[in-house]
Design a protein around this motif. Structure first.
Motif, PDB file in Angstrom:
ATOM      1  N   LYS A 118      -7.694   0.659  -4.127  1.00  0.00           N
ATOM      2  CA  LYS A 118      -6.401   0.191  -4.634  1.00  0.00           C
ATOM      3  C   LYS A 118      -5.555  -0.498  -3.570  1.00  0.00           C
ATOM      4  O   LYS A 118      -4.381  -0.787  -3.794  1.00  0.00           O
ATOM      5  CB  LYS A 118      -5.627   1.375  -5.229  1.00  0.00           C
TER       6      LYS A 118
ATOM      7  N   ASP B 292       0.832  -1.207   0.000  1.00  0.00           N
ATOM      8  CA  ASP B 292       0.000   0.000   0.000  1.00  0.00           C
ATOM      9  C   ASP B 292       0.867   1.259   0.000  1.00  0.00           C
ATOM     10  O   ASP B 292       0.514   2.265  -0.631  1.00  0.00           O
ATOM     11  CB  ASP B 292      -0.935   0.013   1.210  1.00  0.00           C
TER      12      ASP B 292
ATOM     13  N   THR C  51      -9.922   4.436  -2.411  1.00  0.00           N
ATOM     14  CA  THR C  51     -10.107   4.381  -3.870  1.00  0.00           C
ATOM     15  C   THR C  51     -10.094   2.943  -4.400  1.00  0.00           C
ATOM     16  O   THR C  51     -10.087   2.736  -5.616  1.00  0.00           O
ATOM     17  CB  THR C  51      -9.022   5.200  -4.583  1.00  0.00           C
TER      18      THR C  51
ATOM     19  N   LYS D 230      -5.906   7.926  -0.510  1.00  0.00           N
ATOM     20  CA  LYS D 230      -5.511   7.749  -1.897  1.00  0.00           C
ATOM     21  C   LYS D 230      -5.386   6.290  -2.347  1.00  0.00           C
ATOM     22  O   LYS D 230      -5.348   6.020  -3.546  1.00  0.00           O
ATOM     23  CB  LYS D 230      -4.181   8.464  -2.159  1.00  0.00           C
ATOM     24  N   VAL D 231      -5.312   5.375  -1.384  1.00  0.00           N
ATOM     25  CA  VAL D 231      -5.136   3.965  -1.737  1.00  0.00           C
ATOM     26  C   VAL D 231      -6.337   3.138  -1.294  1.00  0.00           C
ATOM     27  O   VAL D 231      -7.012   2.501  -2.111  1.00  0.00           O
ATOM     28  CB  VAL D 231      -3.830   3.397  -1.124  1.00  0.00           C
TER      29      VAL D 231
ATOM     30  N   THR E 112       2.128   1.780  -3.477  1.00  0.00           N
ATOM     31  CA  THR E 112       1.025   2.299  -4.296  1.00  0.00           C
ATOM     32  C   THR E 112       0.819   3.779  -4.034  1.00  0.00           C
ATOM     33  O   THR E 112       0.598   4.567  -4.972  1.00  0.00           O
ATOM     34  CB  THR E 112      -0.274   1.523  -4.004  1.00  0.00           C
TER      35      THR E 112
ATOM     36  N   GLU F 293       0.932   6.711  -6.745  1.00  0.00           N
ATOM     37  CA  GLU F 293      -0.231   7.577  -6.936  1.00  0.00           C
ATOM     38  C   GLU F 293       0.150   9.044  -6.804  1.00  0.00           C
ATOM     39  O   GLU F 293      -0.473   9.915  -7.422  1.00  0.00           O
ATOM     40  CB  GLU F 293      -1.325   7.227  -5.914  1.00  0.00           C
TER      41      GLU F 293
END
Length: 411
Positions: free
Chosen positions: A297, A52, A295, A291-292, A55, A59
């Motif tokens: 992800k 994460d 969303t 943000k992860v 990622t 991002e």
């Protein structure tokens, strides 16, 4: 068509063809860990935190456009499988490796040194790899077990004193379980306390007879040194045998899940060494959520985000990406293991925005200062009862020097 136009068209075609191939390849990290055998109590959350964080970095645009890729494979805690996974990932371009397995990482040390790729060994592996001159490509980056034992002992000294105390080290009967013994023995001689060690058989599901012996000893403090399910068993047995929870202290491997297994109320007062701050109250964790995770992800169960082991994984990659940032700032071209090693050795006062103690890594010290703190279970979470810092660095360094000398001499 004029020669000028023909040349311009040719250059444009070349640029078009070369563009994708010339784009910066992602920096590859080999997260080759034990998902199926011994370390399953930690690997899932730890690896989830690592992925994460990478990622999140991607991002947010990477490092000036350079992104990161995680190569994730299972080693089953088996050195031979670890070697095979390492060779494959190395051939695929990985320049950093984290095995989260002492047996596997120890087996890889000679190859990492020869191949000039970075291996990080946070809260596992060889404590003597803190000696960067002997192990130039191996980075513990966090407090070794020797440093953890020293920090736990220092907390006792600062909160009632060590002089005349009786301390029981209750440990799994393995090299990991015996790791803190020499440091605690040296401290016992220096600080005038009594140390007795009590071993139990792996995996630690049955410890009754061991704790019967501990009860007869009547220690002032019990330091428990195990991992996984055995840690919850140790806490339960300690309390059952009359040791107050506030006098039970643990190596880093005690987490929220263990408290729930023991009973959240039963475990109030139990202390542990802490390498990173748990919970969501740090900027990096907030950004991961936004943000992860939010969303879609994320790499795993959203309920694990912010747990002790998840945050430990986040911190390891935060350090690794900081090393990559420092390395990339030094020049152009693809990042290599050698350049990344130099980046690690430039890290100074880095705390991952408050997620971990500030670490400084040098060519000599790959542990980063041996920093940590003590935290205590309050019924719902672990909360710090001490500040970030290290303890008895001279005694810890003695073990590092002796181990590194043995490695150099082939012992």
């Amino acid at each position: 068509m004029s020669m000028r136009k023909l040349l311009s068209a040719g250059l444009a075609a070349i640029a078009l063809l070369a563009g994708p191939a010339a784009a910066q390849e992602p920096v590859k990290f080999g997260l080759l860990q034990d998902f199926t055998a011994v370390y399953t109590f930690v690997t899932g959350e730890y690896n989830q935190g690592q992925r994460d964080y990478l990622t999140l970095v991607n991002e947010e645009g990477g490092i000036d456009g350079t992104t990161f890729e995680a190569i994730v494979r299972d080693t089953g805690n088996q050195p031979q499988r670890g070697i095979e996974a390492y060779n494959r990932a190395r051939d695929e371009g990985a320049i950093l490796f984290d095995f989260l397995s002492t047996p596997v990482s120890r087996a890889i040390v000679p190859s990492a040194l020869q191949d000039k790729v970075v291996m990080i060994t946070p809260v596992h592996g060889r404590g003597d790899a803190s000696d960067g001159e002997t192990f130039p490509y191996v980075f513990p980056v966090m407090a070794t077990y020797w440093s953890q034992a020293a920090i736990l002992a220092k907390w006792i000294e600062d909160n009632g004193g060590l002089d005349g105390k009786k301390i029981a080290l209750v440990h799994i009967d393995s090299p990991f379980g015996r790791e803190p013994i020499p440091v605690l023995q040296d401290l016992a001689a220096d600080k005038n306390f009594e140390l007795r060690t009590f071993a139990y058989a792996s995996p630690g599901n049955e410890q009754t007879s061991t704790w019967t012996e501990v009860r007869r000893y009547r220690p002032d403090y019990a330091i428990i040194w195990g991992a996984g399910g055995g840690q919850a068993v140790s806490v339960r047995e300690a309390v059952r045998n009359g040791i107050p929870p506030e006098n039970i202290m643990s190596v880093v491997w005690l987490a929220e899940t263990d408290a729930n297994t023991v009973g959240a109320d039963t475990m109030v007062g139990v202390k542990r060494f802490e390498a990173v701050a748990p919970g969501m109250d740090t900027p990096i964790l907030q950004r991961i959520k936004e943000k992860v995770v939010d969303t879609g992800k994320g790499a795993g169960d959203a309920s694990k985000v912010g747990s002790s082991y998840y945050n430990l994984g986040v911190a390891t990659m935060a350090v690794a990406v900081e090393a990559a940032r420092l390395a990339l700032a030094e020049g152009d071209g693809p990042l290599t293991g050698e350049r990344l090693k130099d980046g690690f050795q430039k890290i100074s006062g880095f705390d991952a925005e408050g997620l971990m103690p500030p670490i400084t890594i040098t060519a000599k010290d790959h542990q980063g200062g041996g920093m940590g703190r003590v935290s205590q279970w309050n019924g719902t979470a672990f909360e710090p009862v001490g500040e970030w810092g290290n303890a008895y660095p001279d005694i810890v360094q003695k073990e590092i020097d002796e181990g590194a000398a043995g490695f150099r001499e082939g012992r």
